[in-house]
Design a protein around this motif. Sequence first.
Motif, PDB file in Angstrom:
ATOM      1  N   LEU A  24      49.257 -15.479 -43.609  1.00  0.00           N
ATOM      2  CA  LEU A  24      48.086 -15.638 -42.992  1.00  0.00           C
ATOM      3  C   LEU A  24      48.613 -16.681 -41.808  1.00  0.00           C
ATOM      4  CD1 LEU A  24      44.937 -15.756 -45.228  1.00  0.00           C
ATOM      5  CD2 LEU A  24      45.301 -13.983 -43.271  1.00  0.00           C
ATOM      6  N   GLU A  25      49.477 -17.589 -42.211  1.00  0.00           N
ATOM      7  CA  GLU A  25      49.956 -18.672 -41.506  1.00  0.00           C
ATOM      8  C   GLU A  25      50.983 -18.023 -40.370  1.00  0.00           C
ATOM      9  OE1 GLU A  25      52.143 -21.209 -44.176  1.00  0.00           O
ATOM     10  OE2 GLU A  25      50.301 -22.054 -44.909  1.00  0.00           O
ATOM     11  N   GLU A  26      51.514 -16.972 -40.588  1.00  0.00           N
ATOM     12  CA  GLU A  26      52.497 -16.333 -39.619  1.00  0.00           C
ATOM     13  C   GLU A  26      51.706 -15.275 -38.552  1.00  0.00           C
ATOM     14  OE1 GLU A  26      55.425 -14.254 -41.972  1.00  0.00           O
ATOM     15  OE2 GLU A  26      56.231 -16.117 -43.059  1.00  0.00           O
ATOM     16  N   MET A  27      50.340 -15.122 -38.685  1.00  0.00           N
ATOM     17  CA  MET A  27      49.716 -14.238 -37.835  1.00  0.00           C
ATOM     18  C   MET A  27      49.311 -14.782 -36.625  1.00  0.00           C
ATOM     19  SD  MET A  27      46.805 -12.055 -40.473  1.00  0.00           S
ATOM     20  CE  MET A  27      47.517 -10.905 -41.483  1.00  0.00           C
ATOM     21  N   PRO A  28      49.233 -14.023 -35.664  1.00  0.00           N
ATOM     22  CA  PRO A  28      49.012 -14.544 -34.229  1.00  0.00           C
ATOM     23  C   PRO A  28      47.455 -14.809 -34.341  1.00  0.00           C
ATOM     24  CG  PRO A  28      49.251 -12.316 -34.138  1.00  0.00           C
ATOM     25  CD  PRO A  28      49.699 -12.691 -35.530  1.00  0.00           C
ATOM     26  N   ALA A  29      47.077 -15.830 -33.115  1.00  0.00           N
ATOM     27  CA  ALA A  29      45.730 -16.304 -33.056  1.00  0.00           C
ATOM     28  C   ALA A  29      44.589 -15.092 -32.877  1.00  0.00           C
ATOM     29  CB  ALA A  29      45.808 -17.187 -31.740  1.00  0.00           C
ATOM     30  N   GLU A  30      45.449 -14.010 -32.340  1.00  0.00           N
ATOM     31  CA  GLU A  30      44.611 -12.791 -31.936  1.00  0.00           C
ATOM     32  C   GLU A  30      43.883 -12.355 -33.248  1.00  0.00           C
ATOM     33  OE1 GLU A  30      46.762 -13.546 -28.318  1.00  0.00           O
ATOM     34  OE2 GLU A  30      47.239 -13.500 -30.482  1.00  0.00           O
ATOM     35  N   ALA A  31      44.706 -12.535 -34.207  1.00  0.00           N
ATOM     36  CA  ALA A  31      44.141 -11.965 -35.701  1.00  0.00           C
ATOM     37  C   ALA A  31      43.293 -12.702 -36.457  1.00  0.00           C
ATOM     38  CB  ALA A  31      45.592 -11.738 -36.577  1.00  0.00           C
ATOM     39  N   ALA A  32      42.561 -13.704 -35.838  1.00  0.00           N
ATOM     40  CA  ALA A  32      41.697 -14.414 -36.390  1.00  0.00           C
ATOM     41  C   ALA A  32      40.617 -13.798 -37.159  1.00  0.00           C
ATOM     42  CB  ALA A  32      40.712 -15.337 -35.369  1.00  0.00           C
ATOM     43  N   PRO A  33      40.213 -12.612 -36.706  1.00  0.00           N
ATOM     44  CA  PRO A  33      39.099 -11.805 -37.638  1.00  0.00           C
ATOM     45  C   PRO A  33      39.507 -11.355 -38.650  1.00  0.00           C
ATOM     46  CG  PRO A  33      38.994 -11.239 -35.032  1.00  0.00           C
ATOM     47  CD  PRO A  33      40.122 -11.968 -35.163  1.00  0.00           C
ATOM     48  N   LEU A  34      40.981 -10.741 -38.671  1.00  0.00           N
ATOM     49  CA  LEU A  34      41.528 -10.456 -39.929  1.00  0.00           C
ATOM     50  C   LEU A  34      41.636 -11.571 -40.994  1.00  0.00           C
ATOM     51  CD1 LEU A  34      42.803  -7.851 -41.243  1.00  0.00           C
ATOM     52  CD2 LEU A  34      44.985  -8.514 -40.377  1.00  0.00           C
ATOM     53  N   LYS A  35      41.844 -12.808 -40.366  1.00  0.00           N
ATOM     54  CA  LYS A  35      41.884 -14.071 -41.290  1.00  0.00           C
ATOM     55  C   LYS A  35      40.581 -14.352 -42.090  1.00  0.00           C
ATOM     56  CE  LYS A  35      45.555 -16.441 -38.643  1.00  0.00           C
ATOM     57  NZ  LYS A  35      46.070 -17.597 -37.974  1.00  0.00           N
ATOM     58  N   GLU A  36      39.429 -13.987 -41.239  1.00  0.00           N
ATOM     59  CA  GLU A  36      38.223 -14.237 -41.814  1.00  0.00           C
ATOM     60  C   GLU A  36      38.111 -13.184 -43.223  1.00  0.00           C
ATOM     61  OE1 GLU A  36      34.893 -14.719 -39.465  1.00  0.00           O
ATOM     62  OE2 GLU A  36      35.805 -15.923 -37.894  1.00  0.00           O
ATOM     63  N   LEU A  37      38.502 -11.885 -42.587  1.00  0.00           N
ATOM     64  CA  LEU A  37      38.177 -10.906 -43.731  1.00  0.00           C
ATOM     65  C   LEU A  37      39.073 -11.387 -44.931  1.00  0.00           C
ATOM     66  CD1 LEU A  37      37.542  -8.127 -45.112  1.00  0.00           C
ATOM     67  CD2 LEU A  37      39.665  -7.255 -43.645  1.00  0.00           C
ATOM     68  N   PHE A  38      40.208 -12.049 -44.858  1.00  0.00           N
ATOM     69  CA  PHE A  38      41.064 -12.479 -45.976  1.00  0.00           C
ATOM     70  C   PHE A  38      40.225 -13.531 -46.730  1.00  0.00           C
ATOM     71  CE2 PHE A  38      43.841  -9.378 -44.628  1.00  0.00           C
ATOM     72  CZ  PHE A  38      45.170  -9.354 -45.176  1.00  0.00           C
ATOM     73  N   ASP A  39      39.498 -14.238 -45.793  1.00  0.00           N
ATOM     74  CA  ASP A  39      38.920 -15.333 -46.514  1.00  0.00           C
ATOM     75  C   ASP A  39      37.592 -15.135 -47.153  1.00  0.00           C
ATOM     76  OD1 ASP A  39      40.937 -17.283 -45.786  1.00  0.00           O
ATOM     77  OD2 ASP A  39      40.072 -17.818 -43.703  1.00  0.00           O
ATOM     78  N   GLY A  40      37.384 -13.740 -47.202  1.00  0.00           N
ATOM     79  CA  GLY A  40      36.154 -13.292 -47.948  1.00  0.00           C
ATOM     80  C   GLY A  40      34.913 -13.225 -47.126  1.00  0.00           C
ATOM     81  N   LYS A  41      34.977 -13.268 -46.011  1.00  0.00           N
ATOM     82  CA  LYS A  41      33.772 -13.436 -44.963  1.00  0.00           C
ATOM     83  C   LYS A  41      33.405 -11.850 -44.248  1.00  0.00           C
ATOM     84  CE  LYS A  41      34.683 -17.971 -43.504  1.00  0.00           C
ATOM     85  NZ  LYS A  41      34.871 -19.007 -42.136  1.00  0.00           N
ATOM     86  N   TRP A  42      32.224 -11.461 -43.845  1.00  0.00           N
ATOM     87  CA  TRP A  42      31.857 -10.229 -43.379  1.00  0.00           C
ATOM     88  C   TRP A  42      32.475 -10.087 -42.060  1.00  0.00           C
ATOM     89  CZ3 TRP A  42      29.949  -6.204 -46.086  1.00  0.00           C
ATOM     90  CH2 TRP A  42      29.306  -6.534 -47.172  1.00  0.00           C
ATOM     91  N   VAL A  43      32.950  -9.012 -41.953  1.00  0.00           N
ATOM     92  CA  VAL A  43      33.526  -8.457 -40.426  1.00  0.00           C
ATOM     93  C   VAL A  43      32.896  -7.108 -40.335  1.00  0.00           C
ATOM     94  CG1 VAL A  43      35.603  -9.441 -40.550  1.00  0.00           C
ATOM     95  CG2 VAL A  43      35.411  -7.108 -41.188  1.00  0.00           C
ATOM     96  N   SER A  44      32.467  -6.783 -38.964  1.00  0.00           N
ATOM     97  CA  SER A  44      31.756  -5.400 -38.885  1.00  0.00           C
ATOM     98  C   SER A  44      32.637  -4.929 -37.577  1.00  0.00           C
ATOM     99  CB  SER A  44      30.447  -5.664 -38.416  1.00  0.00           C
ATOM    100  OG  SER A  44      30.260  -6.454 -37.162  1.00  0.00           O
ATOM    101  N   VAL A  45      32.376  -3.493 -37.686  1.00  0.00           N
ATOM    102  CA  VAL A  45      32.872  -2.679 -36.433  1.00  0.00           C
ATOM    103  C   VAL A  45      31.876  -1.555 -36.084  1.00  0.00           C
ATOM    104  CG1 VAL A  45      34.204  -1.236 -38.098  1.00  0.00           C
ATOM    105  CG2 VAL A  45      35.040  -1.503 -35.633  1.00  0.00           C
ATOM    106  N   GLY A  46      31.780  -1.222 -34.818  1.00  0.00           N
ATOM    107  CA  GLY A  46      30.947  -0.080 -34.510  1.00  0.00           C
ATOM    108  C   GLY A  46      31.633   1.110 -34.815  1.00  0.00           C
ATOM    109  N   LEU A  47      30.732   2.235 -35.288  1.00  0.00           N
ATOM    110  CA  LEU A  47      31.263   3.515 -35.710  1.00  0.00           C
ATOM    111  C   LEU A  47      31.968   4.098 -34.456  1.00  0.00           C
ATOM    112  CD1 LEU A  47      28.693   4.839 -38.102  1.00  0.00           C
ATOM    113  CD2 LEU A  47      30.828   3.455 -38.538  1.00  0.00           C
ATOM    114  N   ASP A  48      31.561   3.912 -33.179  1.00  0.00           N
ATOM    115  CA  ASP A  48      32.055   4.585 -32.136  1.00  0.00           C
ATOM    116  C   ASP A  48      33.141   3.887 -31.654  1.00  0.00           C
ATOM    117  OD1 ASP A  48      29.788   6.504 -31.863  1.00  0.00           O
ATOM    118  OD2 ASP A  48      28.803   5.491 -30.351  1.00  0.00           O
TER     119      ASP A  48
END
Length: 421
Positions: free
Chosen positions: A159-183
């Motif tokens: 996670l420390e090596e991930m770029p800032a743009e990967a912040a949503p992925l970091k939230e997922l790794f921290d056990g938080k909810w993420v969502s994506v539109g099916l379309d």
Amino acid sequence: MTAGAALLGGGLVACSTVEQLNAGEKLQNAFDKLGDARTIKIDLSLDASPADLVAFGEAVDEPIEKQAADLLSDLSISVSVSYDKPLKDLKGFDSGCGAAGEAGGGTEGAAIGYALNSKKDGKTYADVRVVGDKAYLKADVRGIAELAGEDPGEIDRALEEMPAEAAPLKELFDGKWVSVGLDDFKELSGQMTGAGPGAGVNEDEPALDPSVLQHFCDSVKGALADNVTLKDLGKTGDADVIRVSAPIRPLVKSLYDSFSTVAEDLPGYSDGVLPGDGALDGVPNRNFHADVELKDGQARAVTFDLAQFADQEGWTAHLPLRIGISGGGDGVTAPTGATDLGLDKLQEMFAAMDEASGYEDDTAYPGDEDFGSGFDTPALPLTESEYAQLEDLGIDRETAEELNQGGLGFLQIKALGPELV
């Protein structure tokens, strides 16, 4: 699941012997009671202790390590489906077939949830929900790593090596909810398979003719009625138990014949996908059985001993697979506070991770100018229905075959239509 329950009940009630009618009626009524609920939940787990798993591994000469046995005995997978009306009001519920292929059946108006849970402490390791036009995901990534015997610290270092743009992925790794539109997800999938922007949204996918599906359902019910027998075992604890038995080879042969009648109309089907009749000779030629538990007249669980698949009969070690069934309860809902991953965010994230990794291949990733054009993935063979749709677009069969053999799938060829005609 609701159609499957109706198939099981309806097919078995069709058994003709007089001594089975009471058991069949009891089983049918048990599944019918599920129809009053708006939510149905299926829990899949091994009903065995770690010691049972180790003993079973020794019995079949396929050792199971204690760590793996601890894990397998503790985990359960649950699938929940919630509708906006009682299950009995859904098309095809009563028969398991009926209007199943018509509009309004299937999962229309449904919210679906999948979860990986611990039976020991009730902890949820992964939770996926599809509600309306969005999918939601939360995962205990570090907990899953520990289950697999890996060092959770490796996740933190990654996670420390991930770029800032990967912040949503970091939230997922921290056990938080993420969502994506099916379309958005369909759009991304279409682009990543090389079909081009927009190819994944609102595509006209081929569908089975309702009459074909009806014939298939009727064939399956006939296979059950011809091969399955029922026996009321009476009370075990607080539950009534109905034993469902069948000679497995004739039943598999009947089900194979039922499926082969519709196989050629399925997307992606090609010659050789189904095994020949000779392959069924390897199916054990003996009776298998499963026990259905009923409590207060309602189906509660189905238990099947996987030891029945062993090469030899008479094992003293057993491995029961339990399928818990429940109706009602809390419905599948959208969680609050989820971080939304729009299409732009997803593309930026993949592109940034690609750049950070120093990947220099010509393969295109989200964010590249030729987004989705560089993937080399195997293409599913075209079906007759897909050939017909392409011909309607002016793409002749010979051209479609050449493109398909060159690695392009149906949606990719369809997207190229204006350039080919």
